[in-house]
Design a protein around this motif. Structure first.
Motif, PDB file in Angstrom:
ATOM      1  N   ALA A  71       9.577   3.943 -13.543  1.00  0.00           N
ATOM      2  CA  ALA A  71       8.908   2.811 -12.909  1.00  0.00           C
ATOM      3  C   ALA A  71       8.711   3.046 -11.422  1.00  0.00           C
ATOM      4  N   LEU A  72       9.722   3.665 -10.816  1.00  0.00           N
ATOM      5  CA  LEU A  72       9.638   3.898  -9.379  1.00  0.00           C
ATOM      6  C   LEU A  72       8.543   4.918  -9.051  1.00  0.00           C
ATOM      7  N   GLY A  73       8.274   5.806  -9.989  1.00  0.00           N
ATOM      8  CA  GLY A  73       7.214   6.783  -9.757  1.00  0.00           C
ATOM      9  C   GLY A  73       5.844   6.170  -9.984  1.00  0.00           C
ATOM     10  N   LEU A  74       5.664   5.563 -11.149  1.00  0.00           N
ATOM     11  CA  LEU A  74       4.361   4.985 -11.461  1.00  0.00           C
ATOM     12  C   LEU A  74       4.072   3.777 -10.581  1.00  0.00           C
ATOM     13  N   GLY A  75       5.132   3.044 -10.248  1.00  0.00           N
ATOM     14  CA  GLY A  75       4.926   1.824  -9.484  1.00  0.00           C
ATOM     15  C   GLY A  75       5.275   1.963  -8.025  1.00  0.00           C
ATOM     16  N   ALA A  76       5.061   3.161  -7.467  1.00  0.00           N
ATOM     17  CA  ALA A  76       5.416   3.382  -6.059  1.00  0.00           C
ATOM     18  C   ALA A  76       4.753   2.351  -5.165  1.00  0.00           C
ATOM     19  N   GLU A  77       3.568   1.907  -5.583  1.00  0.00           N
ATOM     20  CA  GLU A  77       2.864   0.906  -4.786  1.00  0.00           C
ATOM     21  C   GLU A  77       3.688  -0.371  -4.660  1.00  0.00           C
ATOM     22  N   GLY A  78       4.396  -0.692  -5.747  1.00  0.00           N
ATOM     23  CA  GLY A  78       5.131  -1.953  -5.782  1.00  0.00           C
ATOM     24  C   GLY A  78       6.155  -2.101  -4.676  1.00  0.00           C
ATOM     25  N   ILE A  79       6.725  -0.997  -4.218  1.00  0.00           N
ATOM     26  CA  ILE A  79       7.760  -1.130  -3.188  1.00  0.00           C
ATOM     27  C   ILE A  79       7.289  -0.645  -1.823  1.00  0.00           C
ATOM     28  N   HIS A  80       6.001  -0.332  -1.713  1.00  0.00           N
ATOM     29  CA  HIS A  80       5.573   0.295  -0.458  1.00  0.00           C
ATOM     30  C   HIS A  80       5.746  -0.642   0.736  1.00  0.00           C
ATOM     31  N   THR A  81       5.553  -1.944   0.518  1.00  0.00           N
ATOM     32  CA  THR A  81       5.713  -2.878   1.636  1.00  0.00           C
ATOM     33  C   THR A  81       7.116  -2.777   2.197  1.00  0.00           C
ATOM     34  N   TYR A  82       8.064  -2.721   1.278  1.00  0.00           N
ATOM     35  CA  TYR A  82       9.460  -2.697   1.698  1.00  0.00           C
ATOM     36  C   TYR A  82       9.806  -1.371   2.370  1.00  0.00           C
ATOM     37  N   VAL A  83       9.341  -0.293   1.746  1.00  0.00           N
ATOM     38  CA  VAL A  83       9.627   1.019   2.329  1.00  0.00           C
ATOM     39  C   VAL A  83       8.994   1.124   3.715  1.00  0.00           C
ATOM     40  N   ASP A  84       7.764   0.639   3.829  1.00  0.00           N
ATOM     41  CA  ASP A  84       7.109   0.741   5.128  1.00  0.00           C
ATOM     42  C   ASP A  84       7.812  -0.097   6.187  1.00  0.00           C
ATOM     43  N   LEU A  85       8.303  -1.260   5.759  1.00  0.00           N
ATOM     44  CA  LEU A  85       9.070  -2.065   6.706  1.00  0.00           C
ATOM     45  C   LEU A  85      10.334  -1.335   7.134  1.00  0.00           C
ATOM     46  N   TRP A 133      -4.176   3.027  -7.504  1.00  0.00           N
ATOM     47  CA  TRP A 133      -2.845   3.321  -8.038  1.00  0.00           C
ATOM     48  C   TRP A 133      -1.819   3.052  -6.945  1.00  0.00           C
ATOM     49  N   ILE A 134      -1.878   3.857  -5.870  1.00  0.00           N
ATOM     50  CA  ILE A 134      -1.015   3.583  -4.726  1.00  0.00           C
ATOM     51  C   ILE A 134      -1.957   3.431  -3.533  1.00  0.00           C
ATOM     52  N   PRO A 135      -2.731   2.357  -3.512  1.00  0.00           N
ATOM     53  CA  PRO A 135      -3.785   2.255  -2.491  1.00  0.00           C
ATOM     54  C   PRO A 135      -3.253   2.310  -1.068  1.00  0.00           C
ATOM     55  N   SER A 136      -2.018   1.854  -0.868  1.00  0.00           N
ATOM     56  CA  SER A 136      -1.490   1.831   0.493  1.00  0.00           C
ATOM     57  C   SER A 136      -1.415   3.213   1.102  1.00  0.00           C
ATOM     58  N   TYR A 137      -1.204   4.205   0.273  1.00  0.00           N
ATOM     59  CA  TYR A 137      -1.130   5.564   0.801  1.00  0.00           C
ATOM     60  C   TYR A 137      -2.365   6.360   0.392  1.00  0.00           C
ATOM     61  N   ASP A 138      -3.398   5.643   0.023  1.00  0.00           N
ATOM     62  CA  ASP A 138      -4.636   6.306  -0.344  1.00  0.00           C
ATOM     63  C   ASP A 138      -4.437   7.321  -1.465  1.00  0.00           C
ATOM     64  N   ILE A 139      -3.663   6.926  -2.458  1.00  0.00           N
ATOM     65  CA  ILE A 139      -3.534   7.762  -3.651  1.00  0.00           C
ATOM     66  C   ILE A 139      -4.094   6.934  -4.803  1.00  0.00           C
ATOM     67  N   ASN A 140      -5.372   7.128  -5.071  1.00  0.00           N
ATOM     68  CA  ASN A 140      -6.027   6.302  -6.069  1.00  0.00           C
ATOM     69  C   ASN A 140      -6.627   7.156  -7.156  1.00  0.00           C
ATOM     70  N   LEU A 141      -6.773   6.523  -8.306  1.00  0.00           N
ATOM     71  CA  LEU A 141      -7.369   7.248  -9.428  1.00  0.00           C
ATOM     72  C   LEU A 141      -8.889   7.236  -9.261  1.00  0.00           C
ATOM     73  N   THR A 142      -9.348   8.007  -8.313  1.00  0.00           N
ATOM     74  CA  THR A 142     -10.783   8.088  -8.127  1.00  0.00           C
ATOM     75  C   THR A 142     -11.339   9.119  -9.082  1.00  0.00           C
ATOM     76  N   ALA A 143     -12.369   8.737  -9.776  1.00  0.00           N
ATOM     77  CA  ALA A 143     -12.969   9.645 -10.741  1.00  0.00           C
ATOM     78  C   ALA A 143     -14.318  10.081 -10.232  1.00  0.00           C
ATOM     79  N   ASN A 144     -14.538  11.357 -10.310  1.00  0.00           N
ATOM     80  CA  ASN A 144     -15.790  11.923  -9.854  1.00  0.00           C
ATOM     81  C   ASN A 144     -16.499  12.497 -11.074  1.00  0.00           C
ATOM     82  N   ILE A 145     -17.431  11.748 -11.623  1.00  0.00           N
ATOM     83  CA  ILE A 145     -18.118  12.225 -12.829  1.00  0.00           C
ATOM     84  C   ILE A 145     -19.389  12.933 -12.395  1.00  0.00           C
ATOM     85  N   ASP A 146     -19.276  14.253 -12.290  1.00  0.00           N
ATOM     86  CA  ASP A 146     -20.466  15.033 -11.971  1.00  0.00           C
ATOM     87  C   ASP A 146     -20.589  16.154 -12.983  1.00  0.00           C
TER      88      ASP A 146
END
Lengths: 495, 805
Positions: A460-474, B65-78
């Motif tokens: 969960a911590l890997g797939l949901g890294a976004e979920g805790i980013h606010t806290y980690v960033d703080l 996916w992790i938008p805060s760190y700019d890690i997103n599932l961007t798909a490039n269909i070319d």
């Protein structure tokens, strides 16, 4: 002032004391110990929310304003660690229910675990360097008793070394505090930070900072880890898991706290030095893990690698690197506990720790096998498990600061880590099955749920890294901006 | 969320259902039938993008996916990702179909096989569509992991395990180096998107970290695509079931490196470094793979080396084609861009003919029980259809008409010839060598193609003793290779249809900046007249046939090559040395002796703190604050020194204990002298009690043995203790001389008003710092518990508890 801050320290102490009184009631022990960890978890979640909205929380014990009394400071970094520590302890306690045995249970295993947690939480939450020392003592004395609990030959031999070396480091800790107090005339961390900044971190202060670094390196197993592999393989699994997951991390925490809050003015000396030590620990730890064909040894040496990696990110002293360290620290606490529990279960089943005597366990224990597989990948930072996000940021941080060697060593040793844990997986779980249900030395009954929980957590911590980013960033923001900390703690006093 | 993501996630989601399907239905229906849905569905969905993509459009989707760190599932269909994904799903469908007949539903643990396979399929699709470098890395590693699991599918076999481990170590190594390359790129460009990096290619190429970043990314690509010298994992990966070898290790996963190089061509291409690294690695691999293929006797190993060699060919084409980017004016470079087209074309062709060959070899293995060409022969009589399939596959690989391999091989020759005439990148000197290498490798390729075909199917059937009696393969298992074989021919007949809808869009996707200015158009035709390329092919056939005829005569030279020098041996040696060295080193410092550990710790402190003083200016002493030393203080000091020395030198325990006690009492005196009577009292009580306790305990112990320590050890001990003492003293004096601030202790002097306590120490202990005291009480109680358990609880030794070796 927020009274919640002291609860993570007080709850385990009080419940532990109650348990000592009702010594023979094991069921009560089990219930209370779980209750205590759950309460700590709830408190820390409440604190996290409060910190998110209202900033760091402080508590001046006895109402004595900082810097005169002892201040407890709950910043995001500390509370995140308290929360994860509670989670990990919860799992280890559940594991202990069916593995620790009646005798150890009657001899204060549960209260001692709680006291240990009290010390750990105290170290995370305190804002006073002498109180940090006292909390270390609480944690260490609890660990002295836990490591020798049972009094087997190995335990006694290893606990002797463990105690001796830790005594020495406590002694050095005290001396370092004395030196620091002599120069700075204060013990409060925030106050120290302000005063060091004001005086400038000159030669002598940096020398004392290095002495502190030595002390915490001993605790964390950063370079000075000689005592660690032996003493962490001696106690029963549940205890070893708590040790492997939490104790070294307290040392890591202390390094990060001190060198981000107080001694952060000479990163070219101190932080670079931390980086060098981290690199050496990673290399030596990975070599140790690769060298042995013994489950416990491989896992304990991996603890050293993890510590090195966390501090590698910190050594870069950049936002990205420290963020990586925080992510990796949280991950490492979970996955090391999981690895220890899994390794212990393997030994429990087969009656041996030698890889060459085991084979084909996956036929009878598929769940155990796959959990080990996940843990093995996670500990090496393979995506999308919890380690990878920290790994990316730690590496990026070191690269950003120009420590290419450090990031490179981190990645290479993670490969060796993978090699070492995959060796366990392939030897223990694959191959022809050489045991039947009858010839096994134990069962996994009751052991699996706690490990399953930790496995889910690492996923969960890997797939949901976004979920805790606010806290980690703080947390990162708090670490890299010491004036927030000092401002909150001292108010107008120290300025 | 775009429905595209659901389709890509479909394999992963479906994998979760596999155990259920297996348990419920496998007794009646082969689980594979259920799995077929997945690639089919994804394939059909992907087909729907062809019209858009072939008209030059690129579809760009983002799923956070992790938008805060700019890690997103961007798909490039070319074009490029589409062609790869169609291969992945198309081959996936055929391979799963094939596996239904290949893997027995009674004997095998099919659910595992299909879960791994679906995991792989999903990861591979994710890999080719990902535009975010970190997401690409995630899927990249996931393909390595699923490949590891698939290679070790028969995990009871030692060889499967070691093959799996080798592939894992090498590909993960590559993955890590690719990751570090990506991180460098993201630091240079401040973006995580490959598309944006392409637009910042100039900025990257002028950066000082360009070459390291390039090399690291290439290392990733080369390991995954089994380029020399990282190719060693691929032959060992053949321990996997044949459907896996067909799918992962010839058609898809090994092409991930090719994909990466193609994707990054615009980022890195146009400079000599990239040109030379990629094309020479490719050419060396091409030659190395083909030479090694000839010496194999196991059909699958032979095919593995031929895959290595073909991957090298494609790689070299990508390298040669990158020269096009050197030219500012696109029209000038268009000639060289043909190489890229050839690479993509050959990649597709390779998937078809090699897939077909692998499947045929699997059938042979299944029916005869062996893949050893020394034992095989004369199969033509029993397996005519398989022969036809093998004929199509191997001649396509050899580059003969009327098979698709001919077309791409010709293009390869064209590209090499074009490149050899270039006047940039020092090609004036090296160009001919390039062309000759390509030609020689083609000749050898021709030879091993003949080996596959003739050694297996040729000869009289009676001459060979086969374990199982060779019989005709069941019709159904022949369907997938038949489809592939017909593709081989259809592509030869109608190459331009394929080119229009798939190859040219992919070509434009590899060179997006190029495509804007120059028209990347090509017309493939089988007959160009009698040009150099055709002459080269004719030369290949003649020389190859001659070499095959004389195979026996020159085959012996392989025997002279020392086995110790093979890459495999080097790899094994490396692992072995690494383990041995690690063990030796670890044992050397991890002695288990406390004395050694203390030496390390204290020595390290001397080095660090002392060394710091030496380097960064000496400590500053400031003695004006030091009080004058009185004679009785001096006396106490001498007394303390004497008792400390007595502890060290005493021959009986009693003397030591008393000396320790004396030391404690003398310290108490100091407290008296420095006006801390309460501390002195405490100290006295503690000393008295501990001395008594020691005495009580020690009478149970045996007599103190005189230890014989060598002088050297003693000298080190002495040096260390003196050093620590010195460092600590210097530090103490400098700390004392640097009292920079007023102590906060002044605050406590007001204790009576603040806390109502007349005794300041007490006020500190129980009020100002009462928390410390409480915790110390806890420490003491724990120590009490500890003593109690130590005495009461002595568990018997259990082996499981032993941590030592």
């Amino acid at each position: 002032m927020n009274n919640l801050v002291i609860l993570p320290i007080i709850i385990p102490i009080i419940t532990g004391m109650v348990m000592v009184l009702f010594r023979n009631n094991i069921w009560l022990h089990r219930f209370l110990s779980l209750l205590a960890t759950v309460l700590i978890g709830i408190v820390s979640i409440m604190l996290i929310e409060q910190i998110k909205t209202a900033g760091m929380q402080t508590l001046y014990l006895g109402g004595w304003q900082a810097p005169f009394g002892i201040a407890l400071v709950a910043d995001m970094f500390a509370v995140l660690l308290v929360l994860v520590a509670a989670l990990v302890t919860f799992c280890c306690l559940c594991y202990a229910f069916s593995s620790i045995g009646r005798e150890r249970g009657r001899h204060y295993f549960y209260p001692l675990c709680l006291f240990l947690i009290a010390g750990v939480n105290g170290s995370f939450l305190t804002g006073d360097i002498f109180n940090l020392f006292v909390c270390f003592e609480v944690m260490l004395v609890a660990s002295y008793v836990l490591i020798s609990l049972g009094g087997t030959k190995v335990q006694l031999r290893e606990s002797f070394k463990y105690i001796l070396i830790n005594m020495l480091s406590s002694f050095l800790f005290l001396i370092a505090i004395a030196y620091l107090y002599a120069m700075m005339g204060t013990l409060n961390l925030a106050h120290l930070s302000v005063r060091v900044a004001e005086a400038g971190q000159g030669g002598v202060i940096t020398a004392v900072a290095l002495l502190f670094l030595m002390v915490f390196s001993l605790k964390a197993g950063l370079f000075l880890f000689f005592w660690l592999p032996g003493s962490y393989s001696a106690p029963p699994t549940a205890i070893a898991a708590i040790f492997g997951s939490l104790l070294t991390k307290v040392g890591v925490y202390a390094i990060i706290r001190l060198f981000s809050l107080v001694f952060y003015h000479e990163p070219g000396v101190t932080h670079l030095f931390i980086g060098v030590l981290a690199a050496v620990s990673m290399v030596l730890g990975a070599m140790g893990a690769v060298a042995y064909w013994d489950v416990k040894r491989i896992i304990t040496y991996n603890v050293v690698v993890g510590v090195g990696f966390i501090l590698a990110g910190f050594a870069s002293f950049s936002v990205v690197g420290v963020r990586g360290s925080v992510y990796y620290l949280l991950h490492d606490m979970i996955v090391k506990a999981l690895l220890f529990l899994l390794g212990g279960s393997i030994i429990h089943l087969t009656g041996t720790g030698r890889l060459k005597e085991m084979s084909g366990l996956i036929r009878l224990h598929p769940q155990l096998g796959w959990m080990f597989f996940v843990a093995a990948l996670s500990v090496s930072g393979i995506p999308p498990l919890s380690g990878f996000i920290g790994k990316i940021f730690v590496t990026a941080g070191t690269f950003q600061t120009g420590y290419f060697w450090l990031g490179g060593i981190g990645l290479l040793t993670s490969l060796l880590v993978l090699y070492s844990v995959m060796r366990i997986f392939m030897n223990v779980f694959w191959g022809y099955t050489n045991l039947t249900e009858e010839t096994e030395k134990g069962t996994t009954k009751g052991l699996l749920p706690s490990m399953a929980f930790l496995t889910v957590l690492t996923l969960a911590l890997g797939l949901g890294a976004e979920g805790i980013h606010t806290y980690v960033d703080l947390a990162v923001e708090g670490l890299l901006n010491p004036h927030i900390y000092t401002g909150t703690v001292l108010g107008g006093n120290g300025q | 969320m775009h429905c595209f993501y659901l389709v890509i996630a479909f394999p992963f989601i479906y994998a979760l259902a596999v155990p259920f399907l297996y348990n419920k239905f496998n007794s009646k229906v082969h689980t594979g039938w259920f799995i077929l849905v997945v690639p089919l569905l994804v394939f059909l969905h992907l087909l729907s993008y062809i019209p858009a993509v072939s008209s030059g459009r690129t579809i760009y989707l983002t799923l956070p996916w992790i938008p805060s760190y700019d890690i997103n599932l961007t798909a490039n269909i070319d074009g490029l990702s589409l062609i790869f994904s169609l291969i992945i799903t198309g081959m996936g469908f055929l391979v799963i179909f094939y596996s239904i007949y290949y893997l027995s539903k009674q004997k095998e643990e099919l659910q595992k096989f299909y879960i791994y396979l679906l995991l792989f399929m999903g990861s591979m699709l994710g890999l080719v569509f990902a535009d975010n470098i970190f997401v690409l890395y995630v899927f990249w590693e996931m393909t390595s992991i699923s490949s590891f699991l698939l290679i070790a599918y028969w995990f009871e076999r030692e060889k499967s395990r070691s093959g799996a481990r080798k592939s894992l170590m090498i590909t993960i190594f590559g993955g890590l180096s690719m990751l570090s390359g990506f991180i460098l790129l993201s630091l240079i460009t401040d973006t995580h998107s490959i598309r944006e990096m392409i637009s910042k290619a100039g900025m990257i190429q002028s950066h000082s970290l360009f070459v390291p970043a390039m090399l690291l990314v290439l290392l990733g690509a080369f390991t995954k695509s089994a380029q020399f010298p990282f190719s060693i994992w691929l032959p060992d990966a053949m321990e996997a079931p044949t459907p896996v070898s067909t799918y992962l290790h010839s058609a898809t996963m090994v092409k991930a490196g090719i994909y990466l190089v193609a994707r990054c061509t615009t980022i890195f291409g146009g400079v000599p470094e990239w040109f030379w690294f990629v094309s020479s690695a490719g050419l060396v691999t091409l030659l190395y793979g083909s030479i090694n293929a000839v010496r194999q006797t196991d059909l699958k190993a032979l095919l593995a080396y031929s895959t290595v060699s073909q991957l090298g060919l494609i790689m070299s084409l990508l390298g040669l084609g990158s020269a096009a980017l050197y030219f500012d004016v696109a029209e000038e470079g268009a000639v060289y861009a043909v190489a890229i087209f050839a690479a993509i074309f050959h990649l597709v062709n390779h998937s078809t003919f090699k897939g077909c060959l692998f499947m045929v070899v699997g059938i042979i293995d299944l029916e005869t029980g062996t893949r050893d060409i020394k034992k095989l022969g004369g199969l033509l009589h029993w397996m005519p259809v398989s022969f036809l399939l093998a004929l199509t596959g191997s001649l396509a690989m050899a580059g003969l008409p009327p098979f698709n391999g001919f077309l791409s091989k010709e293009l390869f020759f064209t590209a090499v010839l074009n490149a050899s005439k270039m006047s940039i990148f020092h090609m004036e000197t090296w160009g001919n060598i390039l062309a000759i290498t390509a030609w020689v490798a083609s000749v050898i390729t021709f030879v091993y193609c003949l080996i596959i075909l003739l050694k297996t199917f040729g000869g009289k059937p009676g001459d060979y003793k086969l374990k199982k009696k060779a019989r005709k393969a069941p019709v159904a298992i022949l369907i997938p290779p038949l489809i592939l074989a017909s593709l081989v021919i259809v592509i030869f007949l109608y190459p331009n249809v394929l080119a229009k809808y798939l190859l040219q869009p992919a070509w434009q996707a590899v060179l997006p900046t190029f495509a804007e200015t120059a028209s990347l158009q090509i017309k493939i035709s089988a007959w160009h007249g009698l040009n150099t390329e055709l002459l080269m092919t004719i030369g290949v056939v003649i020389t190859g046939a001659f070499l095959y005829k004389t195979l026996r005569k020159w085959y012996v030279i392989f025997r002279y090559y020392p086995a110790a020098l093979t890459l495999n041996n080097l790899y094994e040696l490396l692992l072995e040395k690494m383990e041995k060295f690690s063990l030796a080193l670890t044992r050397r410092y991890m002695t288990g002796s406390v004395r050694d550990y203390l030496v390390y710790i204290l020595g390290f402190i001397i080095l660090t703190v002392g060394g710091f003083f030496l380097i960064y200016g000496g400590p500053t002493f400031d003695s004006f604050r030091d009080a004058s030393v009185n004679y009785y203080e001096l006396g106490l000091l001498i007394g303390m020194l004497t008792s400390a020395l007595t502890v060290l030198l005493a021959r009986s325990r009693l003397t030591s204990v008393i000396a320790v006690g004396a030391l404690g009492f003398l310290v108490a005196f100091f407290f008296v002298l420095f006006r801390a009577p309460d501390l002195a009292l405490t100290q006295l009580v503690v000393e008295t009690i501990t001395t008594v306790l020691f005495l009580l305990c020690f009478c149970h112990l045996p007599k103190l043995k005189q230890e014989k320590t060598p002088i050297r050890v003693k000298a080190v001990n002495g040096l260390i203790s003196a050093g620590v003492g010195l460092v600590m003293t210097i530090l103490a004096l400098s700390a004392n001389g640097n009292r920079l601030f007023e102590s906060i202790s002044r605050f406590y002097e007001n204790a009576y008003e603040l806390a109502g306590a007349k005794n300041i120490v007490n006020a500190i202990l129980v009020d100002f710092r009462g928390f410390d005291t409480m915790l110390e009480i806890l420490v003491l109680s724990m120590a009490g518990l500890g003593v109690h358990t130590l005495i009461k609880l002595r568990l018997a030794e259990r082996r499981g508890n032993e941590g030592t070796e």
